[in-house]
Enzyme design. Structure first.
Site, PDB file in Angstrom:
ATOM      1  N   MET A  30      34.523 -14.994 -14.442  1.00 19.59           N
ATOM      2  CA  MET A  30      34.725 -16.338 -14.969  1.00 19.59           C
ATOM      3  C   MET A  30      36.122 -16.446 -15.581  1.00 19.59           C
ATOM      4  O   MET A  30      36.416 -17.405 -16.297  1.00 19.59           O
ATOM      5  CB  MET A  30      33.660 -16.686 -16.000  1.00 19.59           C
ATOM      6  CG  MET A  30      32.268 -16.749 -15.366  1.00 19.59           C
ATOM      7  SD  MET A  30      31.131 -17.799 -16.268  1.00 19.59           S
ATOM      8  CE  MET A  30      31.156 -17.042 -17.877  1.00 19.59           C
ATOM      9  N   LEU A  33      40.895 -12.926 -17.935  1.00 20.55           N
ATOM     10  CA  LEU A  33      40.693 -11.525 -17.597  1.00 20.55           C
ATOM     11  C   LEU A  33      41.129 -10.580 -18.711  1.00 20.55           C
ATOM     12  O   LEU A  33      42.072 -10.844 -19.443  1.00 20.55           O
ATOM     13  CB  LEU A  33      41.450 -11.186 -16.306  1.00 20.55           C
ATOM     14  CG  LEU A  33      41.081 -12.009 -15.067  1.00 20.55           C
ATOM     15  CD1 LEU A  33      41.837 -11.510 -13.838  1.00 20.55           C
ATOM     16  CD2 LEU A  33      39.578 -11.975 -14.800  1.00 20.55           C
ATOM     17  N   HIS A  37      37.439  -6.545 -16.712  1.00 18.82           N
ATOM     18  CA  HIS A  37      37.522  -7.148 -15.369  1.00 18.82           C
ATOM     19  C   HIS A  37      38.443  -6.320 -14.477  1.00 18.82           C
ATOM     20  O   HIS A  37      38.144  -6.065 -13.303  1.00 18.82           O
ATOM     21  CB  HIS A  37      38.113  -8.562 -15.443  1.00 18.82           C
ATOM     22  CG  HIS A  37      37.318  -9.551 -16.234  1.00 18.82           C
ATOM     23  ND1 HIS A  37      37.779 -10.114 -17.392  1.00 18.82           N
ATOM     24  CD2 HIS A  37      36.094 -10.102 -16.003  1.00 18.82           C
ATOM     25  CE1 HIS A  37      36.883 -10.977 -17.850  1.00 18.82           C
ATOM     26  NE2 HIS A  37      35.852 -10.992 -17.030  1.00 18.82           N
ATOM     27  N   GLN A  61      25.264 -21.910 -15.165  1.00 23.59           N
ATOM     28  CA  GLN A  61      24.720 -20.799 -15.950  1.00 23.59           C
ATOM     29  C   GLN A  61      24.893 -21.010 -17.457  1.00 23.59           C
ATOM     30  O   GLN A  61      24.567 -20.130 -18.248  1.00 23.59           O
ATOM     31  CB  GLN A  61      25.315 -19.458 -15.512  1.00 23.59           C
ATOM     32  CG  GLN A  61      26.773 -19.251 -15.854  1.00 23.59           C
ATOM     33  CD  GLN A  61      27.342 -18.012 -15.177  1.00 23.59           C
ATOM     34  OE1 GLN A  61      27.491 -17.970 -13.964  1.00 23.59           O
ATOM     35  NE2 GLN A  61      27.622 -16.984 -15.956  1.00 23.59           N
ATOM     36  N   GLY A 147      29.936  -5.474 -13.826  1.00 25.91           N
ATOM     37  CA  GLY A 147      30.043  -4.583 -14.977  1.00 25.91           C
ATOM     38  C   GLY A 147      28.683  -4.308 -15.619  1.00 25.91           C
ATOM     39  O   GLY A 147      27.851  -5.217 -15.731  1.00 25.91           O
ATOM     40  N   LYS A 149      28.361  -4.046 -18.567  1.00 22.16           N
ATOM     41  CA  LYS A 149      28.412  -4.876 -19.792  1.00 22.16           C
ATOM     42  C   LYS A 149      27.292  -5.922 -19.773  1.00 22.16           C
ATOM     43  O   LYS A 149      26.648  -6.178 -20.773  1.00 22.16           O
ATOM     44  CB  LYS A 149      29.784  -5.547 -19.863  1.00 22.16           C
ATOM     45  CG  LYS A 149      29.894  -6.774 -20.717  1.00 22.16           C
ATOM     46  CD  LYS A 149      30.089  -6.408 -22.152  1.00 22.16           C
ATOM     47  CE  LYS A 149      29.961  -7.531 -23.131  1.00 22.16           C
ATOM     48  NZ  LYS A 149      30.191  -8.861 -22.686  1.00 22.16           N
ATOM     49  N   ASP A 150      27.077  -6.539 -18.600  1.00 22.54           N
ATOM     50  CA  ASP A 150      26.000  -7.529 -18.454  1.00 22.54           C
ATOM     51  C   ASP A 150      24.856  -6.835 -17.718  1.00 22.54           C
ATOM     52  O   ASP A 150      24.623  -7.080 -16.530  1.00 22.54           O
ATOM     53  CB  ASP A 150      26.521  -8.747 -17.677  1.00 22.54           C
ATOM     54  CG  ASP A 150      27.658  -9.425 -18.420  1.00 22.54           C
ATOM     55  OD1 ASP A 150      27.393 -10.226 -19.306  1.00 22.54           O
ATOM     56  OD2 ASP A 150      28.843  -9.112 -18.124  1.00 22.54           O
ATOM     57  N   GLN A 153      22.099  -8.712 -15.933  1.00 20.96           N
ATOM     58  CA  GLN A 153      22.696  -9.408 -14.770  1.00 20.96           C
ATOM     59  C   GLN A 153      22.795  -8.471 -13.570  1.00 20.96           C
ATOM     60  O   GLN A 153      22.569  -8.884 -12.426  1.00 20.96           O
ATOM     61  CB  GLN A 153      24.074  -9.941 -15.149  1.00 20.96           C
ATOM     62  CG  GLN A 153      24.846 -10.544 -14.000  1.00 20.96           C
ATOM     63  CD  GLN A 153      26.135 -11.207 -14.460  1.00 20.96           C
ATOM     64  OE1 GLN A 153      26.111 -12.325 -14.941  1.00 20.96           O
ATOM     65  NE2 GLN A 153      27.254 -10.523 -14.300  1.00 20.96           N
ATOM     66  N   SER A 185      35.335  -8.533 -23.908  1.00 21.32           N
ATOM     67  CA  SER A 185      34.711  -9.760 -23.424  1.00 21.32           C
ATOM     68  C   SER A 185      35.682 -10.909 -23.623  1.00 21.32           C
ATOM     69  O   SER A 185      36.426 -10.931 -24.618  1.00 21.32           O
ATOM     70  CB  SER A 185      33.423 -10.031 -24.219  1.00 21.32           C
ATOM     71  OG  SER A 185      33.021 -11.375 -24.045  1.00 21.32           O
TER      72      SER A 185
HETATM   73  P1  AMP Z   1      32.617 -12.519 -16.768  1.00 16.82           P
HETATM   74  O1  AMP Z   1      33.973 -13.036 -16.470  1.00 16.82           O
HETATM   75  O2  AMP Z   1      32.336 -12.331 -18.227  1.00 16.82           O
HETATM   76  O3  AMP Z   1      31.525 -13.260 -16.039  1.00 16.82           O
HETATM   77  O4  AMP Z   1      32.583 -11.050 -16.169  1.00 16.82           O
HETATM   78  C1  AMP Z   1      32.894 -10.787 -14.823  1.00 16.82           C
HETATM   79  C2  AMP Z   1      32.480  -9.378 -14.490  1.00 16.82           C
HETATM   80  O5  AMP Z   1      33.197  -8.472 -15.343  1.00 16.82           O
HETATM   81  C3  AMP Z   1      30.981  -9.122 -14.743  1.00 16.82           C
HETATM   82  O6  AMP Z   1      30.481  -8.299 -13.702  1.00 16.82           O
HETATM   83  C4  AMP Z   1      30.993  -8.419 -16.072  1.00 16.82           C
HETATM   84  O7  AMP Z   1      29.880  -7.579 -16.270  1.00 16.82           O
HETATM   85  C5  AMP Z   1      32.272  -7.604 -15.964  1.00 16.82           C
HETATM   86  N1  AMP Z   1      32.728  -7.231 -17.308  1.00 16.82           N
HETATM   87  C6  AMP Z   1      32.882  -8.059 -18.371  1.00 16.82           C
HETATM   88  N2  AMP Z   1      33.260  -7.355 -19.457  1.00 16.82           N
HETATM   89  C7  AMP Z   1      33.329  -6.061 -19.078  1.00 16.82           C
HETATM   90  C8  AMP Z   1      33.649  -4.842 -19.756  1.00 16.82           C
HETATM   91  N3  AMP Z   1      33.968  -4.818 -21.052  1.00 16.82           N
HETATM   92  N4  AMP Z   1      33.638  -3.701 -19.051  1.00 16.82           N
HETATM   93  C9  AMP Z   1      33.308  -3.705 -17.722  1.00 16.82           C
HETATM   94  N5  AMP Z   1      32.993  -4.821 -17.024  1.00 16.82           N
HETATM   95  C10 AMP Z   1      33.002  -5.979 -17.699  1.00 16.82           C
END
Ligand code: AMP
Length: 294
Positions: A30, A33, A37, A61, A147, A149-150, A153, A185
């Protein structure tokens, strides 16, 4: 690197990359970055001939009242960072490209979507599953990167992939953290200085819980109570949950069994910012602590 805005162009790119013998890796984001990411993009670059990074803040979402409008956006900054990490194509569609006027199909997943995050953000995972299905059809990747992290998900995506026969290799990458353990994040920028200072508490609670399990604690309620007590050291923290569950089913076992993989899951508010984090723990298959009946 090229920025693509339409699904048709992306499909064309992916099909011709594959026809030329490349494997195609997809990294959905999303945007806004950070190193978390970028670690996904770097991993994809190592494993695939062509990497597509997507930036789409997916309205379906977010629930009304959540941060869809205020979610940080910076296409220029993101496209630069993505290319430096190894992105070949940056897919940044407008909302109307993904959800054209008259769009009326969505994915509804039951089961794991209803637990934990699903109890607090009810439509969230259906929105995630729908947009990821669309991104899979737009990018037609061999591999897709998400990641840990989620954590929940990643389970939803794996289920979507198998239930809908996408046949994509789903790769889950480790959590990238700040020096004090706070999981990176895009939402961390909402934290003010004081809040940021205490936000490492989620990681500290997970680490202490892991240490307790390593020392032989096998009772879920006891571990939950430790995590709660630790998190409450931060005045004003608001917990959605701090829980242990089976890492595959997200069922809550009374006692961790030998050989079981457990996930520790936390979601809480510091101020108005909702933070999530998690850790995986494997209980030994030959568990002397279990036999001792601890
Ligand atoms: P988002 O932009 O928050 O939707 O995240 C996009 C992707 O990046 C998702 O697969 C997240 O799980 C992953 N992600 C977000 N934060 C982290 C992190 N700290 N470490 C590893 N992957 C991450």
């Amino acid at each position: 690197m090229k920025i693509i805005k339409t699904v048709a162009e992306l499909q064309l790119f992916s099909d011709s990359a594959k026809a030329s013998g490349h494997t195609v890796g997809l990294v959905p984001t999303m945007g806004y970055l950070h190193k978390g990411h970028l670690s996904l993009v770097e991993m994809a670059k190592k494993q695939c001939g062509k990497v597509i990074t997507t930036l789409f803040v997916n309205p379906t979402q977010f629930a009304p009242g959540e941060d869809f409008e205020s979610y940080p956006r910076d296409l220029e900054r993101d496209s630069k960072m993505a290319v430096e990490a190894g992105t070949d194509i940056f897919f940044a569609p407008e909302t109307r490209e993904i959800y054209p006027v008259g769009y009326s199909t969505s994915i509804r997943m039951t089961g794991i979507t209803e637990k934990f995050e699903g109890q607090y953000r009810t439509a969230h995972f259906n929105g995630v599953a729908t947009v990821v299905a669309k991104l899979f059809n737009a990018a037609r990747p061999d591999k897709a990167y998400f990641g840990q992290k989620d954590y929940q998900q990643t389970l939803v995506i794996k289920k979507l992939n198998s239930d809908m026969n996408f046949g994509i290799d789903i790769v889950v990458a480790p959590i990238i953290r700040e020096a004090d353990g706070l999981a990176m994040s895009s939402r961390n920028i909402y934290l003010d200085k004081k809040q940021r200072k205490v936000a490492g508490i989620l990681f500290a609670a997970l680490e202490e819980a892991k240490a307790k399990i390593a020392r032989g604690e096998r009772n879920r309620i006891v571990i939950n109570s430790h995590m709660h007590a630790k998190l409450r050291e931060v005045p004003g923290i608001r917990l959605d949950y701090a829980e242990c569950a089976n890492a595959q089913t997200l069922e809550k076992p009374e006692t961790f069994l030998p050989g079981e993989e457990i996930v520790l899951l936390i979601a809480c508010y510091i101020g108005k910012t909702r933070l999530i984090d998690n850790a995986l723990v494997s209980i030994p298959a030959y568990d002397d602590k279990f036999e001792e009946g601890i």
